[in-house]
Structures are given as structure tokens and as C-alpha cells.
Scaffold this motif. Sequence first.
Motif, PDB file in Angstrom:
ATOM      1  N   VAL A   1       9.360  -0.399  -6.694  1.00  0.00           N
ATOM      2  CA  VAL A   1       8.618  -0.934  -7.089  1.00  0.00           C
ATOM      3  C   VAL A   1       9.412  -2.524  -7.300  1.00  0.00           C
ATOM      4  O   VAL A   1       8.882  -3.654  -6.919  1.00  0.00           O
TER       5      VAL A   1
ATOM      6  N   LEU B   1      -1.842  -1.041 -11.209  1.00  0.00           N
ATOM      7  CA  LEU B   1      -1.848   0.376 -10.804  1.00  0.00           C
ATOM      8  C   LEU B   1      -1.652   1.226 -12.291  1.00  0.00           C
ATOM      9  O   LEU B   1      -0.796   0.725 -12.908  1.00  0.00           O
TER      10      LEU B   1
ATOM     11  N   GLU C   1       2.888  -2.947 -11.372  1.00  0.00           N
ATOM     12  CA  GLU C   1       2.092  -4.309 -10.624  1.00  0.00           C
ATOM     13  C   GLU C   1       3.063  -4.683  -9.437  1.00  0.00           C
ATOM     14  O   GLU C   1       4.172  -4.671  -9.618  1.00  0.00           O
ATOM     15  N   LEU C   2       1.833  -4.787  -8.402  1.00  0.00           N
ATOM     16  CA  LEU C   2       2.775  -5.104  -7.097  1.00  0.00           C
ATOM     17  C   LEU C   2       2.036  -6.393  -6.594  1.00  0.00           C
ATOM     18  O   LEU C   2       0.944  -6.482  -6.781  1.00  0.00           O
TER      19      LEU C   2
ATOM     20  N   ALA D   1       2.100   1.606  -3.266  1.00  0.00           N
ATOM     21  CA  ALA D   1       1.369   2.203  -4.434  1.00  0.00           C
ATOM     22  C   ALA D   1       0.881   3.583  -4.084  1.00  0.00           C
ATOM     23  O   ALA D   1       0.840   4.374  -5.117  1.00  0.00           O
ATOM     24  N   TYR D   2       0.942   4.029  -2.991  1.00  0.00           N
ATOM     25  CA  TYR D   2       0.662   5.258  -2.889  1.00  0.00           C
ATOM     26  C   TYR D   2       1.806   6.401  -3.242  1.00  0.00           C
ATOM     27  O   TYR D   2       1.380   7.328  -4.104  1.00  0.00           O
TER      28      TYR D   2
ATOM     29  N   GLU E   1       0.779  -1.078   0.095  1.00  0.00           N
ATOM     30  CA  GLU E   1       0.038  -0.065   0.107  1.00  0.00           C
ATOM     31  C   GLU E   1       0.938   1.202  -0.152  1.00  0.00           C
ATOM     32  O   GLU E   1       0.585   2.267  -0.668  1.00  0.00           O
TER      33      GLU E   1
ATOM     34  N   LEU F   1      -6.891   1.604  -9.926  1.00  0.00           N
ATOM     35  CA  LEU F   1      -6.057   0.641  -9.224  1.00  0.00           C
ATOM     36  C   LEU F   1      -7.189  -0.531  -9.185  1.00  0.00           C
ATOM     37  O   LEU F   1      -8.412  -0.421  -9.012  1.00  0.00           O
TER      38      LEU F   1
ATOM     39  N   LEU G   1      -1.549  -6.322  -7.587  1.00  0.00           N
ATOM     40  CA  LEU G   1      -2.368  -5.270  -7.616  1.00  0.00           C
ATOM     41  C   LEU G   1      -1.816  -4.329  -8.963  1.00  0.00           C
ATOM     42  O   LEU G   1      -0.613  -3.884  -8.831  1.00  0.00           O
TER      43      LEU G   1
ATOM     44  N   CYS H   1       0.400  -8.996  -3.916  1.00  0.00           N
ATOM     45  CA  CYS H   1      -0.411  -8.679  -2.937  1.00  0.00           C
ATOM     46  C   CYS H   1      -0.442  -9.577  -1.652  1.00  0.00           C
ATOM     47  O   CYS H   1      -0.773  -9.293  -0.616  1.00  0.00           O
TER      48      CYS H   1
END
Length: 380
Positions: free
Chosen positions: A354, A330, A376-377, A297-298, A294, A321, A328, A379
Motif C-alpha cells: 500500500v 477498503l 486507502e489507495l 486492493a485485491y 486494483e 470497498l 479507494l 485512484c
Amino acid sequence: MKALAVRGTQYAAGLLLGTLTAVVELIFALLGGLALLLVLAWPHGRRAVRQPLGDVAARLAHLERRRLGRFLGARISSSYSSGHAVRYVVARWPLGLLGGLVVFCVLLGLLYAGYAALGWTVDDIEYPWAVAGTGLLGLFLVFLAGQSVFGLALLEGHLARRLLGPSHHDELERRIAQLATTRAGMMDAVDGERRRIERDLHDGVQQRLVALGMLLGRARRSRDPDRAAQLLLQAHEESRRALAELRDVAWRIYPTVLDEAGLRAALETVAERTPLPVHLTYEVPEPPRSRQVETVAYFVVCETVTNVVKHAGATRITVTLRRDGPRLALRVEDDGVGGADPAGGGLTGLASRVAALDGRFRVDSPAGGPTTVTAELPCV
């Protein structure tokens, strides 16, 4: 149940395509073996034959990689030699033909079951037990062959990874090199963040505090009450600006709303604080298990939006998102002039963030726009 049926249909389609490629691979194996047999005692001839065989095998292996990724969900590395491709193509064709036989059995079972179901619509059935037995036999055949479809799909991916993928030793070396690179990138990103924070404090908050001290000193030395009151009013306004800038710096370091209300609330706050219209689409039913995901991503969204406002000359920003299986996804897009440099300091720092989580980061910014930043992360 519906998702299982859709996946089984996708696997069956992939196995059918694999049957067609297996026929080509069988012909390749026969003709290639015959060609090598003819030049077995001629070293120069063997070398002359191996080169075109390796090229053809590499093309066939490339098609197989695309089929496996599109229909069977198996991601295979592209870093393999022509020798690995030849061994894979020669070893895969029996498995491909078996896949076609299994799919044929599924269709045959469905045909038997459909024939039995259609038989019960007839008023007078001479052999009801035979019709019932045919239907049960068809369903049993569908069950067995359906299980084989899933098993063959897994076996196809395992065979490709075993013969095409890098060895365990090579994979460990690649992983060590990747970790060393991401570690160095993260250190550079951290140093860059420290320099940015120092610059923001020196050029912003510190200057405000110096001006505030000067105003208070002048008000203290002033003998004119009206002049002192005016200076105190200016000092009050300067203190408000300093406090606002200090809050902005603290927000850019780490927003507390991310811990208190989650990623969605933090991104909505970014959209509200941005002078350009920001359209936010948040389709993440379950938040990531890791707080680091998170956070990254933020910062990807926040830094990208900040860069768009400063440099892109855009009129709107779209942030999306989505949860894509275990990852995840984005996406940040603007309608600006484009031409963003992926090797720039800010984007390089985001890419390092990332990559530290084994994610993927990409910048697509042609001249004239639009600019699209995707990440892309994982999760889990």
C-alpha cells in the motif's frame, strides 16, 4: 449545482468559525506584542515570554488545522515548530476577519433578494423598479461574495501550508526517505512472496507429484491387474489433488479473473472460495485508472481474509470497498478473537504494498476483537 451549494455552505461555516478564532488571534497578537515590547531589552525575559507564547500559538494553530481539515478540505502537516505557529497565528487574523465580512455580505445579499421577492407578493407596489433593483442588487452581492467565499477558502489553505507546512527542501527530503523505505519494504515483500511460493510448491505440489510417481511406478510393476487398477485410481485422484493445489498456488500469485473481469469479480471469487461467510459491499462506480491499484486492493483483501480464516477464529467476514473522492477506501472486518500483530510478516508485506502506491494502511485489532484492516489507495 447542489454539490456546489453544499460545498459553499460548508466553506461559509468554516469562514465564520475562522472569524471567531481570528478575534482570539488578534488579542493574542496584541498582548504578545506588548509583552515582547516590555522585555525587549532583557534577553532572559524574552526567552521567558517566548515559551508560553509559543505554546498558546501551537494550540491555536492546532485548532486552525482541525477547522481547515473539517470545513475547508485543506490537510496541513502537524510537523511545525512553535515559531512557525506564532508567525501563522499573527499573519492569519486579518484573513479571518475578512472571511467574516464576506459571509456577512452573502447574508446581506440574500436578505435584499428575499425582501424583493417578498415585495412582489404585495398587491400594490408603489415603486416596482426600486423593488426590482433591490432584488438584482442582492443577487449581484450574493454572486460576488459567494465567489469570494471559495477564493478565501483556497487562500486560507495556501497560507497555512506556506507558514505551517514544511519547506520545499524538507518535503523533498521526507519524500526521498519515504521512497527509500517503501522500496526496501517492497523488496522484503517480494522476497517473502518468493519464499511462500517456494514453500507452497515444495510442501504441496511437489509432494503430490512424488506420490503420483510412486503410485504409477507401483502400478507398472504390479502383476495383479486388480491391484494395478486400484493403484491407477489412486494415482488419478492424486493427480487431481496436485492440479487443484497448483491452481491454488497460481491463484495466490495472480488471478487471471482480475484482468479478465475486473476487481469486483475477483473479490466475489475470493468470497466464494472462503470457508467462512463473507459479506462483500462494492460501491465503486468507476474502476481505478491504474491496474496496480486494483492488484494491491485485491491482495489486501485476499491476504487479510486468509489470515482471518487461519488465525482469527471468526465466524463471519465483512469486506467493504468504496470510492471516496480520488481514493479507494477498503475495509475488512471480522468477529474473531483479535490480537493481530501489525508488525507481523503478512501484514507488514501488505503495508509495504500500500505504501508503494502512496496509500495508507492501518490495523486495529484489540484483544478480544474485532479486527479491522483499512486501506486507502489513490485512484488517479
